[in-house]
Design an enzyme around this catalytic site. Sequence first.
Site, PDB file in Angstrom:
ATOM      1  N   ASP A 291       0.826  -1.209   0.000  1.00  0.00           N
ATOM      2  CA  ASP A 291       0.000   0.000   0.000  1.00  0.00           C
ATOM      3  C   ASP A 291       0.865   1.266   0.000  1.00  0.00           C
ATOM      4  O   ASP A 291       2.009   1.252   0.440  1.00  0.00           O
ATOM      5  CB  ASP A 291      -0.902  -0.013   1.237  1.00  0.00           C
ATOM      6  CG  ASP A 291      -2.070   0.964   1.101  1.00  0.00           C
ATOM      7  OD1 ASP A 291      -2.397   1.352  -0.042  1.00  0.00           O
ATOM      8  OD2 ASP A 291      -2.647   1.343   2.132  1.00  0.00           O
TER       9      ASP A 291
ATOM     10  N   ARG B 152     -11.782   1.693  -9.235  1.00  0.00           N
ATOM     11  CA  ARG B 152     -10.862   2.834  -9.427  1.00  0.00           C
ATOM     12  C   ARG B 152     -10.975   3.364 -10.855  1.00  0.00           C
ATOM     13  O   ARG B 152     -11.489   2.677 -11.739  1.00  0.00           O
ATOM     14  CB  ARG B 152      -9.432   2.396  -9.145  1.00  0.00           C
ATOM     15  CG  ARG B 152      -9.247   2.080  -7.672  1.00  0.00           C
ATOM     16  CD  ARG B 152      -7.795   2.065  -7.292  1.00  0.00           C
ATOM     17  NE  ARG B 152      -7.701   1.875  -5.849  1.00  0.00           N
ATOM     18  CZ  ARG B 152      -6.591   1.995  -5.149  1.00  0.00           C
ATOM     19  NH1 ARG B 152      -5.468   2.319  -5.757  1.00  0.00           N
ATOM     20  NH2 ARG B 152      -6.579   1.809  -3.857  1.00  0.00           N
TER      21      ARG B 152
ATOM     22  N   HIS C 249       2.386   3.245  -8.951  1.00  0.00           N
ATOM     23  CA  HIS C 249       2.249   1.812  -9.258  1.00  0.00           C
ATOM     24  C   HIS C 249       3.421   1.331 -10.121  1.00  0.00           C
ATOM     25  O   HIS C 249       3.906   0.212  -9.947  1.00  0.00           O
ATOM     26  CB  HIS C 249       0.939   1.543  -9.990  1.00  0.00           C
ATOM     27  CG  HIS C 249      -0.278   1.849  -9.166  1.00  0.00           C
ATOM     28  ND1 HIS C 249      -0.387   1.495  -7.850  1.00  0.00           N
ATOM     29  CD2 HIS C 249      -1.443   2.486  -9.472  1.00  0.00           C
ATOM     30  CE1 HIS C 249      -1.558   1.891  -7.379  1.00  0.00           C
ATOM     31  NE2 HIS C 249      -2.212   2.505  -8.340  1.00  0.00           N
TER      32      HIS C 249
ATOM     33  N   LEU D  78      10.449 -21.107  -3.891  1.00  0.00           N
ATOM     34  CA  LEU D  78       9.427 -20.183  -3.381  1.00  0.00           C
ATOM     35  C   LEU D  78       8.075 -20.329  -4.099  1.00  0.00           C
ATOM     36  O   LEU D  78       8.022 -20.323  -5.329  1.00  0.00           O
ATOM     37  CB  LEU D  78       9.942 -18.748  -3.567  1.00  0.00           C
ATOM     38  CG  LEU D  78       8.998 -17.629  -3.123  1.00  0.00           C
ATOM     39  CD1 LEU D  78       8.958 -17.540  -1.595  1.00  0.00           C
ATOM     40  CD2 LEU D  78       9.442 -16.287  -3.711  1.00  0.00           C
TER      41      LEU D  78
ATOM     42  N   ASN E 297       1.223   3.439  -2.829  1.00  0.00           N
ATOM     43  CA  ASN E 297       1.735   3.877  -4.139  1.00  0.00           C
ATOM     44  C   ASN E 297       1.196   5.245  -4.546  1.00  0.00           C
ATOM     45  O   ASN E 297       1.939   6.112  -5.006  1.00  0.00           O
ATOM     46  CB  ASN E 297       1.319   2.892  -5.238  1.00  0.00           C
ATOM     47  CG  ASN E 297       1.979   1.542  -5.085  1.00  0.00           C
ATOM     48  OD1 ASN E 297       2.927   1.413  -4.333  1.00  0.00           O
ATOM     49  ND2 ASN E 297       1.472   0.560  -5.792  1.00  0.00           N
TER      50      ASN E 297
ATOM     51  N   GLU F  83       1.225 -13.282  12.446  1.00  0.00           N
ATOM     52  CA  GLU F  83       1.763 -12.074  13.075  1.00  0.00           C
ATOM     53  C   GLU F  83       1.509 -10.915  12.113  1.00  0.00           C
ATOM     54  O   GLU F  83       1.627 -11.087  10.887  1.00  0.00           O
ATOM     55  CB  GLU F  83       3.271 -12.217  13.302  1.00  0.00           C
ATOM     56  CG  GLU F  83       3.634 -13.239  14.357  1.00  0.00           C
ATOM     57  CD  GLU F  83       3.117 -12.853  15.739  1.00  0.00           C
ATOM     58  OE1 GLU F  83       3.232 -11.670  16.104  1.00  0.00           O
ATOM     59  OE2 GLU F  83       2.599 -13.733  16.443  1.00  0.00           O
TER      60      GLU F  83
ATOM     61  N   GLU G 164     -12.194  -4.925  -4.946  1.00  0.00           N
ATOM     62  CA  GLU G 164     -12.678  -3.541  -4.765  1.00  0.00           C
ATOM     63  C   GLU G 164     -11.939  -2.558  -5.695  1.00  0.00           C
ATOM     64  O   GLU G 164     -12.463  -1.503  -6.033  1.00  0.00           O
ATOM     65  CB  GLU G 164     -12.488  -3.081  -3.308  1.00  0.00           C
ATOM     66  CG  GLU G 164     -13.391  -3.786  -2.298  1.00  0.00           C
ATOM     67  CD  GLU G 164     -12.992  -5.236  -2.000  1.00  0.00           C
ATOM     68  OE1 GLU G 164     -11.795  -5.571  -2.139  1.00  0.00           O
ATOM     69  OE2 GLU G 164     -13.889  -6.030  -1.665  1.00  0.00           O
TER      70      GLU G 164
ATOM     71  N   TRP H 140     -11.503  -2.691  -8.731  1.00  0.00           N
ATOM     72  CA  TRP H 140     -12.179  -2.521 -10.029  1.00  0.00           C
ATOM     73  C   TRP H 140     -12.888  -1.172 -10.097  1.00  0.00           C
ATOM     74  O   TRP H 140     -13.144  -0.645 -11.181  1.00  0.00           O
ATOM     75  CB  TRP H 140     -13.209  -3.633 -10.265  1.00  0.00           C
ATOM     76  CG  TRP H 140     -12.607  -4.946 -10.685  1.00  0.00           C
ATOM     77  CD1 TRP H 140     -12.450  -6.053  -9.911  1.00  0.00           C
ATOM     78  CD2 TRP H 140     -12.088  -5.296 -11.974  1.00  0.00           C
ATOM     79  NE1 TRP H 140     -11.862  -7.064 -10.626  1.00  0.00           N
ATOM     80  CE2 TRP H 140     -11.627  -6.631 -11.898  1.00  0.00           C
ATOM     81  CE3 TRP H 140     -11.958  -4.615 -13.194  1.00  0.00           C
ATOM     82  CZ2 TRP H 140     -11.060  -7.295 -12.983  1.00  0.00           C
ATOM     83  CZ3 TRP H 140     -11.390  -5.283 -14.274  1.00  0.00           C
ATOM     84  CH2 TRP H 140     -10.956  -6.601 -14.154  1.00  0.00           C
TER      85      TRP H 140
HETATM   86  C1  FPP Z   1      -2.168   0.164  -3.155  1.00  0.00           C
HETATM   87  O1  FPP Z   1      -1.696   1.466  -3.263  1.00  0.00           O
HETATM   88  C2  FPP Z   1      -1.623  -0.627  -4.203  1.00  0.00           C
HETATM   89  C3  FPP Z   1      -2.356  -1.177  -5.196  1.00  0.00           C
HETATM   90  C4  FPP Z   1      -3.810  -1.040  -5.315  1.00  0.00           C
HETATM   91  C5  FPP Z   1      -1.713  -1.956  -6.239  1.00  0.00           C
HETATM   92  C6  FPP Z   1      -0.419  -2.593  -5.883  1.00  0.00           C
HETATM   93  C7  FPP Z   1       0.296  -2.822  -7.127  1.00  0.00           C
HETATM   94  C8  FPP Z   1       1.624  -2.728  -7.309  1.00  0.00           C
HETATM   95  C9  FPP Z   1       2.595  -2.562  -6.217  1.00  0.00           C
HETATM   96  C10 FPP Z   1       2.181  -2.790  -8.658  1.00  0.00           C
HETATM   97  C11 FPP Z   1       1.647  -3.973  -9.401  1.00  0.00           C
HETATM   98  C12 FPP Z   1       2.717  -4.807  -9.778  1.00  0.00           C
HETATM   99  C13 FPP Z   1       2.563  -5.910 -10.457  1.00  0.00           C
HETATM  100  C14 FPP Z   1       3.768  -6.622 -10.825  1.00  0.00           C
HETATM  101  C15 FPP Z   1       1.246  -6.433 -10.823  1.00  0.00           C
HETATM  102  P1  FPP Z   1      -2.754   2.648  -3.324  1.00  0.00           P
HETATM  103  O2  FPP Z   1      -2.924   3.049  -4.732  1.00  0.00           O
HETATM  104  O3  FPP Z   1      -4.014   2.257  -2.636  1.00  0.00           O
HETATM  105  O4  FPP Z   1      -1.988   3.762  -2.541  1.00  0.00           O
HETATM  106  P2  FPP Z   1      -2.615   4.857  -1.595  1.00  0.00           P
HETATM  107  O5  FPP Z   1      -3.074   4.139  -0.371  1.00  0.00           O
HETATM  108  O6  FPP Z   1      -1.449   5.735  -1.349  1.00  0.00           O
HETATM  109  O7  FPP Z   1      -3.713   5.530  -2.355  1.00  0.00           O
END
Ligand code: FPP
Length: 245
Positions: free
Chosen positions: A12, A63, A29, A123, A14, A194, A59, A61
């Site tokens: 979270d 956005r 992202h 893995l 990004n 944990e 959820e 979807w």
């Molecule tokens: C949450 O950040 C993150 C996501 C909804 C997507 C996570 C995806 C990636 C890290 C990249 C995808 C990579 C691959 C390889 C598929 P947010 O947008 O909710 O951030 P915020 O809380 O700051 O708004």
Amino acid sequence: MSSINHVAIIMDGNGRWANEKFRPRVWGHIRGSNVVTSIVAKASDLNLKALTLYAFSTENWSRPETEVSTLFKLLKKFLLKERASIKKNNIQFKIIGEISGLNPETQKLIEELEEDSASNTGLKLSFAFSYGGRAEIIRSVNQFIEKNPGQNITEKNLEANLYRPEAGDVDLLIRTGGDQRISNFLLWQISYSELFFTNTKWPDFKASELESIINKVSQRDRRFGSLDNDGSLDNTKKLLKEKNE
Ligand code: FPP
């Protein structure tokens, strides 16, 4: 050796990371997807048994269309870019979630990589994509009912019908970005997990932080609801296993 076998991560922060830099959310992202590569490599180096990453929730979807399509493109790019190293590093790859909404080309790439890496013994890497924890449980129950009409479902049966039962329970759930929520992720598998919340936003998350979190959490005393044991993780796991047998 650490007793943490299965790590799950809610990646979270990004969007906020990008906005702080006066960039569009999708920039976060894009940068975040590079971090995925380094975290997968670290998990493999640390000999973790399983790593499950939350890449796109049911959820998500809702956005904006550009954000959704960027996440799909990043998934496709990841599959193309990483498939050689997934094979080379003996990683077994799977998507958990409902991939039927993805374009056929991406679905084909996913199927190919899942098949090609199926016999790998390292893995167990899972991307949760178009994934919801409640939906996974409902799906499991429905699958069981279909195969066994009239029978009561047990914990063992429910587990066996999850997307990836072989990944096992989650030992450690990490959420980056500062919020302290589960957000419908792996609801069944985190029962005794944990939890670790870090303020680091996902694009700034480093392999060294993953290692340090694992080291810190390995020191915790996990009792799985019990008191009558020596408190070590190995022993508590043994007791839990015996209890379930
Ligand atoms: C949450 O950040 C993150 C996501 C909804 C997507 C996570 C995806 C990636 C890290 C990249 C995808 C990579 C691959 C390889 C598929 P947010 O947008 O909710 O951030 P915020 O809380 O700051 O708004």
